[in-house]
Scaffold this motif. Structure first.
Motif, PDB file in Angstrom:
ATOM      1  N   LEU A   1     -32.354  12.709  37.009  1.00 29.27           N
ATOM      2  CA  LEU A   1     -32.164  14.012  37.644  1.00 29.27           C
ATOM      3  C   LEU A   1     -32.487  14.007  39.128  1.00 29.27           C
ATOM      4  N   TYR A   2     -32.930  12.866  39.643  1.00 27.03           N
ATOM      5  CA  TYR A   2     -33.356  12.808  41.046  1.00 27.03           C
ATOM      6  C   TYR A   2     -32.215  13.207  41.982  1.00 27.03           C
ATOM      7  N   GLY A   3     -32.529  14.068  42.932  1.00 28.67           N
ATOM      8  CA  GLY A   3     -31.560  14.472  43.941  1.00 28.67           C
ATOM      9  C   GLY A   3     -30.607  15.569  43.508  1.00 28.67           C
ATOM     10  N   ARG A   4     -30.734  16.069  42.282  1.00 25.84           N
ATOM     11  CA  ARG A   4     -29.780  17.074  41.804  1.00 25.84           C
ATOM     12  C   ARG A   4     -30.306  18.503  41.897  1.00 25.84           C
ATOM     13  N   ARG A   5     -31.601  18.666  42.053  1.00 25.77           N
ATOM     14  CA  ARG A   5     -32.159  20.018  42.103  1.00 25.77           C
ATOM     15  C   ARG A   5     -31.723  20.732  43.381  1.00 25.77           C
TER      16      ARG A   5
ATOM     17  N   GLY B   1     -38.980  12.398  40.034  1.00 23.64           N
ATOM     18  CA  GLY B   1     -39.197  11.035  40.532  1.00 23.64           C
ATOM     19  C   GLY B   1     -37.917  10.302  40.895  1.00 23.64           C
ATOM     20  N   HIS B   2     -38.067   9.292  41.740  1.00 25.49           N
ATOM     21  CA  HIS B   2     -36.927   8.490  42.200  1.00 25.49           C
ATOM     22  C   HIS B   2     -36.209   7.798  41.048  1.00 25.49           C
ATOM     23  N   GLU B   3     -36.940   7.462  40.004  1.00 21.66           N
ATOM     24  CA  GLU B   3     -36.350   6.752  38.876  1.00 21.66           C
ATOM     25  C   GLU B   3     -35.720   7.687  37.847  1.00 21.66           C
ATOM     26  N   SER B   4     -35.887   8.982  38.026  1.00 23.55           N
ATOM     27  CA  SER B   4     -35.353   9.935  37.062  1.00 23.55           C
ATOM     28  C   SER B   4     -33.844  10.091  37.220  1.00 23.55           C
TER      29      SER B   4
ATOM     30  N   SER C   1     -47.137  19.690  32.472  1.00 20.84           N
ATOM     31  CA  SER C   1     -47.565  18.300  32.609  1.00 20.84           C
ATOM     32  C   SER C   1     -47.043  17.772  33.944  1.00 20.84           C
ATOM     33  N   ILE C   2     -47.910  17.769  34.928  1.00 20.59           N
ATOM     34  CA  ILE C   2     -47.491  17.383  36.270  1.00 20.59           C
ATOM     35  C   ILE C   2     -46.987  15.946  36.280  1.00 20.59           C
ATOM     36  N   SER C   3     -47.663  15.073  35.539  1.00 28.38           N
ATOM     37  CA  SER C   3     -47.251  13.670  35.524  1.00 28.38           C
ATOM     38  C   SER C   3     -45.825  13.530  34.991  1.00 28.38           C
ATOM     39  N   THR C   4     -45.498  14.234  33.899  1.00 26.34           N
ATOM     40  CA  THR C   4     -44.151  14.150  33.338  1.00 26.34           C
ATOM     41  C   THR C   4     -43.124  14.774  34.269  1.00 26.34           C
ATOM     42  N   MET C   5     -43.420  15.925  34.824  1.00 27.48           N
ATOM     43  CA  MET C   5     -42.453  16.601  35.703  1.00 27.48           C
ATOM     44  C   MET C   5     -42.173  15.764  36.944  1.00 27.48           C
TER      45      MET C   5
END
Length: 464
Positions: free
Chosen positions: A156-160, A151-154, A141-145
């Motif tokens: 997890l943003y910036g941790r990958r 996404g900036h609001e996630s 699901s591209i939208s969810t991923m």
């Protein structure tokens, strides 16, 4: 099924695992594109836990996840009451043994608990960072991923530490699977596109027409309803999106043309188009000489060859296919297939241009794309701003050899391509399914390059 290609993606995953410290990779892309096959191939040589999520209750999902972790470490299955405890248990075990942990179809877990990205964030920040292990989140699901993981609001943003947006195979990559000669390989690719699962459904010991009848036109075949399935997994109400895709596949490529064909007003249409672009069903294209963000000369095209084929030939003829698929094939598909394949041939020639540049058969160009203005259009234009050099090329999927008429037409149109100085260096190329009239190559100067199917086959199937 034999694993094919994906050498670059495997190398990227390997680098992420071998680099000092922990790894956190995100792998996503459209369904059927080969994400699971890629990750299973990568896991083959590493200690790993591979968990495939399903669309079922959260508690059962969590129980299965914990059971899999316990089995990997030969533990008794602990009593776990929440995802925070599940990841804490996993973190304790990873501290003892570097392990690759893959959570496939991660969006299914998020559907049941939208707080899950926060639990994963805590796991990454507090537990996996002190290990040599690697976490991989994967999803179709591209939208969810893109929203919940990238996404900036996630949380997890910036941790990958790495991400792979897995794409369908190019024709050059798919050539390893397609067992036809070059002409039928291009025809076949115009139907299956580069989606690995679609490619492997065809039996290349059978004629192409037989594969179309059995794998696409049979109501019992996987591909018969595939596009509807893909849309319904991403969209709650796909009816308007289906009509937009059919309009684009049948030649309505500008916003005004799409609006006229579907009856959708331009305002709402722009939002539908934006959604289809985000989901990788369509692509927006502007002339290669234009600025993408500001140009008003945009066109849209279906981004996948199979979807383009299905919306052009299957969707409009469903009733007839149910009653007489053979008549649809013989009366509609077969006579119109050359026109459909001609568009695919242009894309194949784009690949050939880049490969010819890599091999030194053509000069270097910074960008390569289509060009159009008013009634004029050129299939391939390459721009080399540093050298004031332009490449102008046409691609012909015709039954007759290319002759002087196309040479004169391309030469005339070249003068109307407004780019670079008046004394720019102009190079030309012709690509032809049926070759060229006798003596044409000898009559043209060194600024012309001619490619028949054998030359294209050599570029795209031989060693780089």
């Amino acid at each position: 099924m034999t694993f094919v290609d994906r050498a670059d993606e495997l190398a990227a995953l390997e680098r992420s695992f071998e680099s000092p410290g922990h790894g956190f990779a995100v792998v996503y892309g459209r369904r059927r594109v080969g994400k699971t096959a890629l990750l299973k191939e990568f896991c083959t040589d590493h200690p790993h836990i591979y968990f495939l999520a399903a669309q079922e209750a959260e508690q059962r999902q969590r129980e299965k996840f914990v059971e899999q972790v316990a089995n990997h470490f030969d533990d008794r299955v602990p009593r776990i009451d929440g995802w925070d405890e599940a990841f804490e248990y996993l973190g304790e075990r990873l501290a003892t043994e570097p392990t690759v942990v893959v959570i496939d179809e991660f969006p299914y877990l998020v559907e049941e608990n939208d707080s899950l990205p926060s639990y994963v964030q805590a796991f990454v920040d507090e537990q996996i960072q002190g290990t040599e292990s690697m976490l991989v989140l994967c999803g179709s699901s591209i939208s969810t991923m893109e929203s919940e993981v990238l996404g900036h609001e996630s949380p997890l943003y910036g941790r990958r530490t790495g991400q792979i947006d897995l794409q369908p195979f190019s024709f050059q990559q798919a050539r390893e699977i397609i067992g036809y000669d070059i002409a039928d390989a291009i025809r076949s690719y115009a139907i299956t596109g580069g989606t690995p699962m679609y490619l492997t459904l065809f039996d290349y010991g059978q004629p192409l027409g037989e594969n179309v009848r059995t794998q696409v036109l049979s109501p019992m075949a996987v591909l018969y309803n595939e596009p509807e399935f893909l849309l319904r997994t991403e969209l709650r109400s796909p009816a308007r999106y289906l009509s937009i895709l059919e309009a684009i596949a049948t030649g309505r490529t500008t916003p005004n043309e799409i609006s006229g064909a579907t009856g959708i007003d331009p305002g709402p249409l722009s939002k539908y188009l934006q959604t289809l672009r985000r989901l990788r069903f369509i692509e927006r294209e502007v002339p290669v000489t234009a600025t993408g963000k500001t140009s008003k000369r945009s066109r849209y095209h279906v981004a996948d060859e199979f979807l383009r084929f299905w919306f052009r030939f299957v969707e409009p003829n469903r009733s007839s296919i149910e009653e007489a698929p053979e008549l649809v094939f013989e009366g509609t598909i077969e006579p119109n297939l050359p026109d459909h394949v001609a568009t695919t041939f242009e894309s194949v020639c784009h690949e050939a241009v880049w490969e010819a540049i890599r091999r030194g058969r053509l000069d270097s160009y910074a960008s390569v794309g289509r060009w159009w203005y008013g009634e004029d259009e050129i299939d391939i234009v390459g721009l080399a701003p540093d050298a004031d050099r332009v490449l102008l090329a046409e691609c012909k999927w015709t039954t007759e050899p290319v002759g002087h008429g196309l040479v004169e037409s391309l030469s005339d149109k070249a003068a109307r391509v407004r780019w670079g100085p008046d004394d720019r260096d102009e190079q030309f190329a012709l690509f032809s399914k049926s070759g060229f009239v006798d003596g044409l190559e000898e009559e043209l100067g060194d600024d012309w390059s001619l490619f028949d199917l054998a030359a294209i086959d050599d570029l795209l199937s031989g060693p780089s």
